[in-house]
Write a protein that holds these residues in place. Structure first.
Motif, PDB file in Angstrom:
ATOM      1  N   SER A 120       0.822  -1.208   0.000  1.00  9.60           N
ATOM      2  CA  SER A 120       0.000   0.000   0.000  1.00  9.60           C
ATOM      3  C   SER A 120       0.860   1.263   0.000  1.00  9.60           C
TER       4      SER A 120
ATOM      5  N   LYS B 239       0.999   3.955  -3.136  1.00  4.18           N
ATOM      6  CA  LYS B 239       0.674   5.358  -2.892  1.00  4.18           C
ATOM      7  C   LYS B 239       1.854   6.269  -3.208  1.00  4.18           C
TER       8      LYS B 239
ATOM      9  N   MET C 239      -1.689   6.015  -5.618  1.00  2.00           N
ATOM     10  CA  MET C 239      -2.984   5.341  -5.560  1.00  2.00           C
ATOM     11  C   MET C 239      -3.471   5.343  -4.114  1.00  2.00           C
TER      12      MET C 239
ATOM     13  N   SER D 200      -7.133   2.684  -0.200  1.00  4.90           N
ATOM     14  CA  SER D 200      -8.385   1.934  -0.296  1.00  4.90           C
ATOM     15  C   SER D 200      -8.360   0.950  -1.458  1.00  4.90           C
ATOM     16  N   TYR D 201      -7.514   1.179  -2.470  1.00 10.21           N
ATOM     17  CA  TYR D 201      -7.407   0.239  -3.579  1.00 10.21           C
ATOM     18  C   TYR D 201      -6.906  -1.119  -3.104  1.00 10.21           C
ATOM     19  N   SER D 202      -6.095  -1.118  -2.050  1.00  7.07           N
ATOM     20  CA  SER D 202      -5.538  -2.375  -1.535  1.00  7.07           C
ATOM     21  C   SER D 202      -6.595  -3.242  -0.869  1.00  7.07           C
TER      22      SER D 202
ATOM     23  N   SER E 255     -15.277  -3.825  -1.937  1.00  3.62           N
ATOM     24  CA  SER E 255     -13.962  -3.173  -1.922  1.00  3.62           C
ATOM     25  C   SER E 255     -13.727  -2.395  -3.213  1.00  3.62           C
ATOM     26  N   ILE E 256     -14.174  -2.959  -4.338  1.00  6.23           N
ATOM     27  CA  ILE E 256     -14.072  -2.232  -5.614  1.00  6.23           C
ATOM     28  C   ILE E 256     -14.884  -0.945  -5.543  1.00  6.23           C
TER      29      ILE E 256
ATOM     30  N   GLY F  11     -12.992   1.676  -3.381  1.00 11.17           N
ATOM     31  CA  GLY F  11     -11.924   2.333  -4.111  1.00 11.17           C
ATOM     32  C   GLY F  11     -12.449   3.297  -5.160  1.00 11.17           C
ATOM     33  N   TYR F  12     -13.536   2.921  -5.816  1.00  8.40           N
ATOM     34  CA  TYR F  12     -14.133   3.794  -6.835  1.00  8.40           C
ATOM     35  C   TYR F  12     -14.671   5.076  -6.214  1.00  8.40           C
TER      36      TYR F  12
ATOM     37  N   ARG G 182     -11.813   7.381  -5.464  1.00  3.04           N
ATOM     38  CA  ARG G 182     -11.320   8.004  -6.681  1.00  3.04           C
ATOM     39  C   ARG G 182     -12.200   9.176  -7.092  1.00  3.04           C
TER      40      ARG G 182
END
Length: 559
Positions: free
Chosen positions: A387, A391, A396, A399-401, A530-531, A534-535, A538
């Protein structure tokens, strides 16, 4: 003339290193709630069904998570000694009480433990969870206060990794010296976890930081604080690091999102959807940023501030419930597996071996616990590196992780649902350990990023209550499933010669696979959530950029 106070010790001074190693030993003695390899033997000796055995294990988990807010409040205001003293009493009393019930066994002619005895067993398990968490909270809190910002993450990460290695250490000790001897193992747990707390009582203490790294104390949610103010109003309610109010810069990732279609983020977060023509709304957010009010991540980013969401607004936040749901599913799956891996191992071993060897069965159980614990330790380090790299290198959001961690859990359950040989169960156990360690290393950081530092301990305490929900459901379903496959449904060819008096399922994978199917579906749902998390992150970054541009335009018009 008054003498100047002595300067704080340097970073590599003896007091700081002593506190670090003492905290590490305390943490290493605090994670034994995950050592459940003795559960089948305990259930067999006391005539407890698998469902009730899961309730006993869950009591320890409830002790860990429910005590978090209480221990956190005490250690913030009174220091670590109260926690360490309580941890000594709870761990010694809990494991000693369980050993006493095990050694006493059942009276002649009685096939199961009485209701009063079962309640005592549940209470003792709860004490071990509460005591272990007390040791962990005291060691991590003290380490964080002892080391400056440039070394704080590494120091606390080392201590938390010790907590992850706890189950591996004690299960290996049991397998090496006390294989098949549950009474001796419980005695080692009682002494081996409580004595280090006494050592910590004298050695685990926060060492003062140099003035430039010390904690600033500010008024929480009351006074207006200028952005560049060099002074702060002191109060005991909230402790913040001095770097927590540095205005964040606009990252390359943010600039790249700025070039994308601005309509993409429409309607995602009302708090941050502003327009350059809506002067009153912009002015309102600017005024809010001057105060340390409960701003969400999106609203705070819009005005160049850091988030500070807490209290009622936290519970009303959709972001909080999104993280709560993901953590509940993932950690609940991990707790179900950890609590029952001994029974899983026993079922697979008994199905393959007509002549049941108690010592060899215990060895396989210890192997699963060791695999989980070791990978738990590595997972905490791995996800932090991943992570941070994502980042720092590609900017990134962390939260993407969450997607990666959810995927680890999903794969571990898929493998567990197909593995019908005891020799290969360690693969599923290792994947589960990696995922479980990763989730509890990543989620506190995401909680900090989304809701802010000022009330981080409080917010994380509330968020960490989530494992009790799915953990209770999955574990009780697992126990009920084992009981449903017990006894009369076993085929003669699959029945091993087992000396245990308690009912046991000897059908191998069939004993519990339907529960694994349930957690497989749940973890796949966690991937989707989780997707979405992350979205949303973003889109908030993209929306904040537009709002900052709108405010810059307004400032230029004013001039």
């Amino acid at each position: 003339m008054a003498s100047n106070p002595p300067l704080p010790p340097s970073l590599l001074s003896v007091p700081r290193i002593t506190t670090l190693f003492a905290s590490l030993i305390v943490a290493l003695s605090s994670g034994t709630n995950y050592v459940r390899s003795y559960s089948p033997q305990l259930g067999a000796k006391l005539g407890i069904s698998h469902t009730k055995l899961n309730i006993v294990a869950l009591a320890g988990n409830v002790g860990v998570y429910s005590s978090g807010p209480i221990w956190g409040r005490i250690v913030d205001s009174r220091g670590p000694r109260i926690l360490l003293g309580c941890a000594f009493a709870f761990l010694l009393g809990g494991y000693s009480g369980m050993r006493y019930l095990y050694d006493a066994g059942l009276p002649s002619g009685v096939s199961s433990l009485s209701t009063a005895g079962f309640i005592l067993l549940v209470l003792f398990s709860y004490m071990t969870g509460t005591g272990g968490n007390g040791g962990l909270v005291s060691s991590v809190n003290t380490t964080a206060k002892t080391f400056p910002d440039r070394a704080r993450a590494s120091a606390t990460g080392l201590v938390i990794s010790g907590f992850g290695l706890s189950a591996f250490f004690f299960s290996s000790l049991s397998n090496l010296f006390f294989a098949g001897n549950t009474s001796s193992f419980l005695f080692v747990l009682a002494i081996g976890t409580s004595v280090p707390m006494i050592m910590g009582f004298f050695l685990v203490r926060p060492i003062p930081l140099p003035s430039e790294d010390a904690y600033d104390i500010v008024e929480d949610c009351v006074e207006e604080v200028p952005r560049r103010s060099s002074t702060t109003r002191q109060t005991s309610r909230t402790r913040l690091l001095d770097h927590d109010f540095v205005e964040p810069r606009q990252t390359r990732y943010a600039r790249r999102l700025q070039e994308e279609d601005e309509d993409e983020a429409s309607g995602v977060d009302e708090e941050v959807e502003l327009d350059s023509q809506h002067t009153p709304e912009v002015s309102s957010l600017l005024a809010a940023s001057a105060r340390h009010r409960s701003l969400s991540r999106g609203a705070a980013m819009s005005v160049g501030a850091l988030p500070n969401l807490h209290g009622v607004k936290l519970w009303l936040s959709s972001d909080f419930w999104l993280l709560f749901s993901i953590l509940s599913i993932l950690s609940g799956t991990g707790l179900m597996y950890i609590n029952n891996v001994g029974s899983m191992s026993q079922a697979l071993y008994a199905h393959q071996n007509p002549k049941y060897d108690e010592i060899e069965a215990s060895s396989w159980q210890a192997t699963q616990v060791s695999a989980i614990s070791l990978m738990n330790f590595l997972g905490r380090i791995f996800i932090g590196l991943v992570s941070d790299f994502a980042k720092n290198k590609y900017e990134m959001p962390r939260s993407y992780s969450l997607v990666l961690v959810s995927f680890f859990f999903f794969i571990s359950q898929v493998v567990a649902s197909m593995e019908d040989k005891i020799e290969n169960l360690w693969v599923a156990s290792s994947l589960l350990g990696l995922a479980h360690g990763s989730v509890f290393s990543l989620f506190p950081t995401v909680c900090l990023e989304w809701f802010g530092m000022p009330h981080f301990s409080e917010n994380w305490g509330y968020l960490s209550l989530s494992p009790m929900i799915a953990g209770n459901i999955f574990s009780i379903v697992f126990g009920h499933n084992l009981d449903a496959h017990d006894g009369s449904k076993q085929s003669p060819s699959s029945i091993a010669t087992v000396t245990a008096s308690a009912p046991q399922c000897l059908l191998g994978l069939e004993c519990y696979v339907s529960t694994i199917y349930l957690t497989t579906a749940a973890t796949f749902t966690a991937i989707l959530l989780s997707i979405w998390a992350g979205y949303r992150d973003r889109l908030k970054i993209a929306a904040s950029i537009r709002n900052k541009e709108a405010m810059r335009s307004l400032e230029e018009v004013d001039y």
